[in-house]
Scaffold this active site. Sequence first.
Site, PDB file in Angstrom:
ATOM      1  N   ASP A 167      54.404  27.858  15.205  1.00  0.00           N
ATOM      2  CA  ASP A 167      55.010  28.257  13.947  1.00  0.00           C
ATOM      3  C   ASP A 167      56.397  28.822  14.275  1.00  0.00           C
ATOM      4  O   ASP A 167      56.517  29.757  15.072  1.00  0.00           O
ATOM      5  CB  ASP A 167      54.109  29.329  13.320  1.00  0.00           C
ATOM      6  CG  ASP A 167      54.677  29.911  12.048  1.00  0.00           C
ATOM      7  OD1 ASP A 167      55.786  29.514  11.643  1.00  0.00           O
ATOM      8  OD2 ASP A 167      53.996  30.779  11.458  1.00  0.00           O
ATOM      9  N   LYS A 169      58.998  22.321   1.210  1.00  0.00           N
ATOM     10  CA  LYS A 169      59.971  21.539   0.437  1.00  0.00           C
ATOM     11  C   LYS A 169      59.570  21.203  -0.994  1.00  0.00           C
ATOM     12  O   LYS A 169      60.207  20.352  -1.621  1.00  0.00           O
ATOM     13  CB  LYS A 169      60.295  20.260   1.190  1.00  0.00           C
ATOM     14  CG  LYS A 169      59.082  19.384   1.438  1.00  0.00           C
ATOM     15  CD  LYS A 169      59.479  18.032   1.994  1.00  0.00           C
ATOM     16  CE  LYS A 169      58.272  17.126   2.095  1.00  0.00           C
ATOM     17  NZ  LYS A 169      58.552  15.792   2.543  1.00  0.00           N
ATOM     18  N   SER A 206      70.777  19.963   1.813  1.00  0.00           N
ATOM     19  CA  SER A 206      70.403  19.079   0.709  1.00  0.00           C
ATOM     20  C   SER A 206      71.504  19.019  -0.330  1.00  0.00           C
ATOM     21  O   SER A 206      72.233  19.998  -0.552  1.00  0.00           O
ATOM     22  CB  SER A 206      69.129  19.643   0.073  1.00  0.00           C
ATOM     23  OG  SER A 206      68.857  19.010  -1.143  1.00  0.00           O
ATOM     24  N   TYR A 260      63.621  27.131  -3.337  1.00  0.00           N
ATOM     25  CA  TYR A 260      63.853  26.089  -2.329  1.00  0.00           C
ATOM     26  C   TYR A 260      65.363  25.821  -2.185  1.00  0.00           C
ATOM     27  O   TYR A 260      65.910  25.847  -1.084  1.00  0.00           O
ATOM     28  CB  TYR A 260      63.112  24.799  -2.717  1.00  0.00           C
ATOM     29  CG  TYR A 260      63.555  23.595  -1.933  1.00  0.00           C
ATOM     30  CD1 TYR A 260      63.078  23.377  -0.642  1.00  0.00           C
ATOM     31  CD2 TYR A 260      64.476  22.689  -2.462  1.00  0.00           C
ATOM     32  CE1 TYR A 260      63.505  22.287   0.093  1.00  0.00           C
ATOM     33  CE2 TYR A 260      64.906  21.596  -1.737  1.00  0.00           C
ATOM     34  CZ  TYR A 260      64.416  21.395  -0.458  1.00  0.00           C
ATOM     35  OH  TYR A 260      64.846  20.316   0.271  1.00  0.00           O
ATOM     36  N   LYS A 270      68.256  26.585   0.988  1.00  0.00           N
ATOM     37  CA  LYS A 270      69.204  25.634   1.594  1.00  0.00           C
ATOM     38  C   LYS A 270      70.604  26.256   1.640  1.00  0.00           C
ATOM     39  O   LYS A 270      71.310  26.178   2.642  1.00  0.00           O
ATOM     40  CB  LYS A 270      69.234  24.314   0.813  1.00  0.00           C
ATOM     41  CG  LYS A 270      67.957  23.492   0.943  1.00  0.00           C
ATOM     42  CD  LYS A 270      67.727  23.006   2.368  1.00  0.00           C
ATOM     43  CE  LYS A 270      66.458  22.230   2.552  1.00  0.00           C
ATOM     44  NZ  LYS A 270      66.040  22.061   3.950  1.00  0.00           N
ATOM     45  N   TYR A 303      71.574  16.017   2.652  1.00  0.00           N
ATOM     46  CA  TYR A 303      70.933  14.744   2.324  1.00  0.00           C
ATOM     47  C   TYR A 303      70.915  14.538   0.826  1.00  0.00           C
ATOM     48  O   TYR A 303      70.638  15.462   0.075  1.00  0.00           O
ATOM     49  CB  TYR A 303      69.463  14.732   2.762  1.00  0.00           C
ATOM     50  CG  TYR A 303      69.169  15.219   4.142  1.00  0.00           C
ATOM     51  CD1 TYR A 303      70.037  14.981   5.200  1.00  0.00           C
ATOM     52  CD2 TYR A 303      67.980  15.912   4.397  1.00  0.00           C
ATOM     53  CE1 TYR A 303      69.728  15.428   6.471  1.00  0.00           C
ATOM     54  CE2 TYR A 303      67.668  16.358   5.660  1.00  0.00           C
ATOM     55  CZ  TYR A 303      68.551  16.124   6.691  1.00  0.00           C
ATOM     56  OH  TYR A 303      68.246  16.564   7.941  1.00  0.00           O
ATOM     57  N   ASN A 316      68.930  11.528  -1.638  1.00  0.00           N
ATOM     58  CA  ASN A 316      67.479  11.340  -1.815  1.00  0.00           C
ATOM     59  C   ASN A 316      66.906  10.410  -0.748  1.00  0.00           C
ATOM     60  O   ASN A 316      66.990   9.196  -0.884  1.00  0.00           O
ATOM     61  CB  ASN A 316      67.193  10.781  -3.213  1.00  0.00           C
ATOM     62  CG  ASN A 316      67.372  11.807  -4.313  1.00  0.00           C
ATOM     63  OD1 ASN A 316      68.443  12.382  -4.438  1.00  0.00           O
ATOM     64  ND2 ASN A 316      66.351  12.056  -5.082  1.00  0.00           N
ATOM     65  N   ASN A 323      55.565  14.613  -5.830  1.00  0.00           N
ATOM     66  CA  ASN A 323      56.617  15.084  -6.736  1.00  0.00           C
ATOM     67  C   ASN A 323      57.749  14.077  -6.807  1.00  0.00           C
ATOM     68  O   ASN A 323      58.431  13.959  -7.812  1.00  0.00           O
ATOM     69  CB  ASN A 323      57.220  16.405  -6.217  1.00  0.00           C
ATOM     70  CG  ASN A 323      56.228  17.543  -6.304  1.00  0.00           C
ATOM     71  OD1 ASN A 323      55.623  17.753  -7.343  1.00  0.00           O
ATOM     72  ND2 ASN A 323      56.053  18.264  -5.206  1.00  0.00           N
ATOM     73  N   LEU A 361      59.964  10.487  -6.548  1.00  0.00           N
ATOM     74  CA  LEU A 361      59.843   9.217  -7.275  1.00  0.00           C
ATOM     75  C   LEU A 361      59.210   8.091  -6.458  1.00  0.00           C
ATOM     76  O   LEU A 361      58.261   7.452  -6.911  1.00  0.00           O
ATOM     77  CB  LEU A 361      61.247   8.802  -7.765  1.00  0.00           C
ATOM     78  CG  LEU A 361      61.329   7.486  -8.519  1.00  0.00           C
ATOM     79  CD1 LEU A 361      60.455   7.516  -9.771  1.00  0.00           C
ATOM     80  CD2 LEU A 361      62.787   7.185  -8.902  1.00  0.00           C
ATOM     81  N   ARG A 387      70.648   8.832  -9.092  1.00  0.00           N
ATOM     82  CA  ARG A 387      70.586   9.475  -7.773  1.00  0.00           C
ATOM     83  C   ARG A 387      71.147   8.535  -6.722  1.00  0.00           C
ATOM     84  O   ARG A 387      71.282   7.325  -6.951  1.00  0.00           O
ATOM     85  CB  ARG A 387      69.133   9.797  -7.382  1.00  0.00           C
ATOM     86  CG  ARG A 387      68.424  10.803  -8.261  1.00  0.00           C
ATOM     87  CD  ARG A 387      68.918  12.216  -8.018  1.00  0.00           C
ATOM     88  NE  ARG A 387      68.170  13.185  -8.816  1.00  0.00           N
ATOM     89  CZ  ARG A 387      68.423  13.476 -10.084  1.00  0.00           C
ATOM     90  NH1 ARG A 387      69.411  12.869 -10.733  1.00  0.00           N
ATOM     91  NH2 ARG A 387      67.705  14.389 -10.730  1.00  0.00           N
ATOM     92  N   ARG A 414      61.965  16.246 -17.040  1.00  0.00           N
ATOM     93  CA  ARG A 414      61.346  17.216 -16.134  1.00  0.00           C
ATOM     94  C   ARG A 414      62.288  18.414 -16.003  1.00  0.00           C
ATOM     95  O   ARG A 414      63.491  18.217 -15.756  1.00  0.00           O
ATOM     96  CB  ARG A 414      61.119  16.546 -14.775  1.00  0.00           C
ATOM     97  CG  ARG A 414      60.442  17.412 -13.745  1.00  0.00           C
ATOM     98  CD  ARG A 414      60.083  16.625 -12.499  1.00  0.00           C
ATOM     99  NE  ARG A 414      61.265  16.264 -11.695  1.00  0.00           N
ATOM    100  CZ  ARG A 414      61.206  15.667 -10.504  1.00  0.00           C
ATOM    101  NH1 ARG A 414      60.031  15.325  -9.995  1.00  0.00           N
ATOM    102  NH2 ARG A 414      62.297  15.380  -9.836  1.00  0.00           N
TER     103      ARG A 414
END
Length: 340
Positions: free
Chosen positions: A60, A86, A125, A150, A154, A178, A180, A199, A201, A232, A296
């Site tokens: 860990d 994530k 991200s 989250y 980042k 990044y 997607n 979660n 796509l 995206r 969403r």
Amino acid sequence: MKKTVLVSGGAGFIGSHVTVELIQSGYDVIIADDFSNCDRTNYNGVCQITGRQLPLVEMDFCDIAAVRKLFIDNKIDAVIHFAAFKAVGESVSDPLKYYTNNLGSFLNVLQMAREQGCNVLFSSSATVYGEPEELPVTENSPRQPATSAYGNTKQMCEDFLRDCVAAYPGVRGIALRYFNPIGAHPSALIGELPRGVPNNLVPFITQTAIGKRECLSIFGNDYPTEDGTCKRDYIDIVDLAKAHVCAVARMLDDRMEQPYEIFNIGTGRPLSVLELVNAFEKVNGIKLNWKFAPRRAGDVVAIWADPSLANEKLGWKAERSTEETLAAAWAWEKRLAGKQ
Ligand code: WQD
């Protein structure tokens, strides 16, 4: 002499693909993972693809004693840090879980980088850009206040890295933002393994296609885009993995222009949800069961990268077509289902 890269979270979706590309580019890799969010499928797949029994340390990264031991026992030239939770929604309902784990583990990485003098690559991200005012986004586009714990981790980890690089000689860092990441390795031996209901796509699409899910909900058809669905920048996982090799080489070969650098890792080609669904159906010859559903919460309307800085400075470019990527995602899902 071969350089050694430590990959924390190396048994996960992105970490496993990065490990393969590093090995194939001549680096030695130590994988560290606590298997809290994945099983051994990808680790075994990486060993199969590379034909090597790769060193694996089960640990860990929040355990500073274990992290220190790893750095003292091995000469680590660079560390790529993926070990983090994530799930965006979960981070809103349980922010402490995310702050404790995602920040704590990265602080330990930085502590060791300071003590041992090592290069740090952080997996950031596009979420740091929030809902961008101008598209495509460059690395200089402003970060927006995070809408989830989250996303906040980042941003915070980027700042931790920036400050440590500025303060401690011997620490250099690159953050890759990044867009997607989707797809799977062309061997279909490694890929994305979401736990429970996906979660994201593409895993939802492939699970619907295989019959694990009844119907894909496309969240929102009234967005201000051409077809009303969100846009995206879907980046192939192998292309994304290769960007890490370029970034590691840039750090280790002393080619960085500043001790802390940030790069967008995307294709620069926006796709709407409907376009992606249609492309999946076409390339794989499948009729997908889907319906429109309400928006969403938390989704941005549109975001895609200007990847020209990475193209120029990293000598990296997204190469695989969306069709290849979606075919690989489907091959992986079929393999998981034992159908191929
Ligand atoms: C893409 C599009 C959805 C599922 C998230 C994180 C980000 C990053 C990647 C993760 C959106 C639509 C989705 C579905 C749908 N980091 N969609 N039906 O939200 O862009 O980014 O994952 O580690 O930080 O926020 O990716 O794949 O969830 O969604 O219509 O069942 O697909 O609304 O427009 P997202 P995603």
